[in-house]
Design a protein around this motif. Structure first.
Motif, PDB file in Angstrom:
ATOM      1  N   PRO A 227      35.875  46.467   5.092  1.00 23.43           N
ATOM      2  CA  PRO A 227      34.709  46.887   4.304  1.00 23.43           C
ATOM      3  C   PRO A 227      34.668  48.375   3.984  1.00 23.43           C
ATOM      4  O   PRO A 227      34.062  48.771   2.984  1.00 23.43           O
ATOM      5  N   TRP A 230      36.068  48.755   0.470  1.00 26.52           N
ATOM      6  CA  TRP A 230      35.597  47.864  -0.584  1.00 26.52           C
ATOM      7  C   TRP A 230      34.995  48.583  -1.787  1.00 26.52           C
ATOM      8  O   TRP A 230      34.957  48.022  -2.884  1.00 26.52           O
ATOM      9  N   THR A 236      31.388  43.776  -2.040  1.00 29.58           N
ATOM     10  CA  THR A 236      30.343  43.917  -1.026  1.00 29.58           C
ATOM     11  C   THR A 236      30.430  42.699  -0.107  1.00 29.58           C
ATOM     12  O   THR A 236      31.094  41.701  -0.422  1.00 29.58           O
ATOM     13  N   SER A 237      29.751  42.791   1.002  1.00 34.88           N
ATOM     14  CA  SER A 237      29.694  41.642   1.902  1.00 34.88           C
ATOM     15  C   SER A 237      29.143  40.425   1.170  1.00 34.88           C
ATOM     16  O   SER A 237      29.689  39.311   1.251  1.00 34.88           O
ATOM     17  N   SER A 261      27.096  38.280   7.242  1.00 37.23           N
ATOM     18  CA  SER A 261      27.261  39.628   6.707  1.00 37.23           C
ATOM     19  C   SER A 261      28.490  40.260   7.352  1.00 37.23           C
ATOM     20  O   SER A 261      28.780  40.015   8.527  1.00 37.23           O
ATOM     21  N   SER A 263      30.191  44.016   7.953  1.00 37.72           N
ATOM     22  CA  SER A 263      29.991  45.461   7.845  1.00 37.72           C
ATOM     23  C   SER A 263      31.062  46.264   8.571  1.00 37.72           C
ATOM     24  O   SER A 263      31.134  47.479   8.414  1.00 37.72           O
ATOM     25  N   GLU A 264      31.900  45.595   9.350  1.00 32.21           N
ATOM     26  CA  GLU A 264      32.915  46.297  10.133  1.00 32.21           C
ATOM     27  C   GLU A 264      34.278  45.650   9.926  1.00 32.21           C
ATOM     28  O   GLU A 264      34.382  44.462   9.623  1.00 32.21           O
TER      29      GLU A 264
END
Length: 273
Positions: A227, A230, A236-237, A261, A263-264
């Motif tokens: 991410p 990205w 995006t997620s 989701s 994010s990491e």
């Protein structure tokens, strides 16, 4: 590892010799020549995570670890069966591709995409030393959302990637890019593994037909997700997970928990609903 390698590692890490860098600097050239000679004829055996046995060529003799991403390895290998067609996008030197080849056996097939010339050369050598050229097809190309040439930052090991920045630095070359839809039109894929340094969504966008055709769609897609990279691709997620959902896949982490989701950095697996 073979006996020569095991003995060398044990001696190198013996408490009395651990700081004797001057000694190893003198010995290493002769050791490398000897190891290359041993590897040239039959390769060097590796058993990764205690489950998958194959050989590495002299070109890849520097890889001596026998534990490699155990949680990820175990999760994706559970999806691979004898007779499967497995596709690996971003195969590097081929550790996963070789393990897949051992598991699909003679009735199955592995297609490994690798655009980095150095990594592709090592991959081809590793396939050859195992005698699996009839079981593994190596394609020297990137995979994305369209066909045509693309700029690629090469010779950066595991961080080689498609380059979108005009100031990408040295080592940027032109490589062909293909879509999975075109490469596998009308053909079955059972499992896909993707490691493309931030271009995960691009690969999925170029595989809409492959992922939705009822007769040939894969059971599982393992993705290494990046991410932090990205923004360059407009990912995006929500957009990535949305594409997979629309294609009929649910997404889990390596422990089997639903992913809503991302994010990491890490790995996720998309399973056919």
């Amino acid at each position: 590892m073979n006996i020569l390698e095991r003995a060398s590692v044990a001696i190198r890490h013996a408490p009395a010799l651990e700081r004797a860098d001057w000694l190893w600097d003198r010995i290493r050239p002769a050791y490398d020549r000897m190891l290359a000679t041993v590897a040239r004829s039959r390769g060097l055996e590796r058993v990764i995570n205690g489950t998958d046995r194959f050989r590495l060529s002299a070109q890849s003799r520097g890889f001596i670890a026998e534990e490699y991403e155990p949680a990820v390895w175990g999760r994706v290998m559970r999806e691979v069966r004898a007779g499967d067609h497995v596709v690996e996008v971003g195969a590097n030197m081929g550790l996963y591709a070789l393990a897949f080849a051992g598991r699909v056996r003679a009735a199955g097939h592995v297609t490994a995409f690798e655009p980095d010339p150095e990594s592709a050369s090592a991959l081809e050598a590793n396939v050859g030393v195992n005698g699996w050229r009839d079981r593994v097809t190596v394609i020297r190309a990137a995979v994305g959302q369209s066909n045509g040439p693309v700029r690629f930052a090469a010779a950066r090991g595991l961080e080689s990637r498609i380059e979108t920045r005009p100031d990408g630095g040295s080592g940027v070359i032109s490589v062909p890019m293909v879509t999975l839809d075109d490469a596998f039109a009308g053909r079955r894929i059972d499992v896909i593994k993707i490691d493309v340094e931030g271009f995960e969504q691009n690969v999925i966008q170029g595989a809409r037909t492959v992922l939705t055709e009822e007769r040939g769609r894969p059971r599982a897609i393992l993705m290494e997700v990046h991410p932090f990279a990205w923004a360059e691709t407009g990912t995006t997620s929500g957009s990535l997970l949305g594409l997979l959902d629309q294609a009929g896949f649910r997404v889990e982490d390596m422990q089997g928990a639903p992913v809503s989701s991302i994010s990491e950095y890490g790995h996720v697996i998309a399973l056919r609903k």
